[in-house]
Design an enzyme around this catalytic site. Structure first.
Site, PDB file in Angstrom:
ATOM      1  N   GLU A  41      38.698  14.114  41.074  1.00  0.00           N
ATOM      2  CA  GLU A  41      38.790  15.303  41.919  1.00  0.00           C
ATOM      3  C   GLU A  41      40.260  15.657  42.129  1.00  0.00           C
ATOM      4  O   GLU A  41      41.057  14.804  42.491  1.00  0.00           O
ATOM      5  CB  GLU A  41      38.106  15.062  43.268  1.00  0.00           C
ATOM      6  N   CYS A  55      32.129  13.179  50.857  1.00  0.00           N
ATOM      7  CA  CYS A  55      33.146  12.823  49.864  1.00  0.00           C
ATOM      8  C   CYS A  55      34.357  13.746  50.003  1.00  0.00           C
ATOM      9  O   CYS A  55      35.495  13.295  50.112  1.00  0.00           O
ATOM     10  CB  CYS A  55      32.574  12.899  48.446  1.00  0.00           C
ATOM     11  N   HIS A 111      34.524  10.568  41.676  1.00  0.00           N
ATOM     12  CA  HIS A 111      33.066  10.570  41.782  1.00  0.00           C
ATOM     13  C   HIS A 111      32.490   9.786  40.612  1.00  0.00           C
ATOM     14  O   HIS A 111      32.948   9.952  39.474  1.00  0.00           O
ATOM     15  CB  HIS A 111      32.521  12.006  41.738  1.00  0.00           C
TER      16      HIS A 111
END
Length: 180
Positions: free
Chosen positions: A56, A120, A139
Site C-alpha cells: 500500500e 487496515c 495486504h
C-alpha cells in the site's frame, strides 16, 4: 512465520497483533512508536479479496463508516481530525515491488493506493501520521489462497529487507545532499 525467519542479526523485529478496533488502534500505535522509536513500522493485514501480496502506497484520513469488532465507528469518520486527506509512505513502493518481484519468490507482489477505508487503512494512516511517513502496510491474501504460510513469510521477509534498504539509501542521499 516471519517471526521464525527473522530479519538478520542487525534488525530487531517486534511482532504485535493489533485488534480490529478503532479505539485500540488510536491507543496502541502511538504507544508502540513511543516504546520502540523504530526506524520503520510495517503493518500486515489480511484481505479476503487479495490474491497477491499488496504494498500500500498511502493511508487515508476520512471515509471510515464500517463498524469494528466492538461495533464502534468514529463519529468523525476519520483518523485524525484536521489531518491531511492522504499520507504517502516515505518508502518507494514501486521500487520495493520491482526488486522483490525480481527475486522469483513464487509470490506475486503488486501495488495499491487504497487500503480499503477500514481498520487496515485506519491503522496505516494513524501510523503514517505518527511517524511522518516512516510506515508501510502490506495486504496479504488468506492462507492457502493461493500462498502457504512459508511463502508469505519469505515474501514478507524479502519485502521488509528491501524496504529497509530503500529507506537506508534514501536517507544517505538526503544526508549527502544536505552536506553540500
Amino acid at each position: 512465520e516471519l517471526e521464525k525467519l527473522g530479519l538478520g542479526d542487525d534488525v530487531d523485529l517486534y511482532v504485535y497483533e493489533i485488534p480490529v478496533e478503532y479505539q485500540a488502534v488510536q491507543r496502541l500505535i502511538p504507544a508502540l512508536w513511543k516504546k520502540h522509536s523504530p526506524q520503520l513500522v510495517v503493518h500486515v493485514g489480511l484481505s479476503g479479496m487479495a490474491t497477491t501480496v499488496t504494498l500500500e502506497k498511502c493511508g487515508h484520513n476520512v471515509g471510515y463508516r464500517g463498524l469494528d469488532n466492538c461495533r464502534f465507528c468514529p463519529g468523525s469518520h476519520c483518523c485524525v481530525e484536521g489531518g491531511p486527506e492522504c499520507i504517502d509512505s516515505v518508502i518507494d513502493m514501486d521500487q520495493v515491488c520491482k526488486r522483490v518481484s525480481d527475486l522469483d519468490l513464487d509470490v506475486l507482489v503488486t501495488i495499491s493506493k487504497d487500503a480499503g477505508r477500514y481498520l487496515c487503512d485506519f491503522t496505516y494512516y494513524t501510523s503514517l501520521y505518527q511517524s511522518h511517513g516512516r510506515s508501510a502496510f502490506v495486504h496479504v491474501p488468506p492462507l492457502g489462497k493461493p500462498y502457504t504460510a512459508e511463502q508469505l513469510g519469505r515474501a514478507l521477509q524479502a519485502i521488509i529487507e528491501e524496504m529497509l534498504n530503500v529507506l537506508e539509501h534514501s536517507e544517505s542521499d538526503i544526508n549527502c545532499h544536505n552536506e553540500h
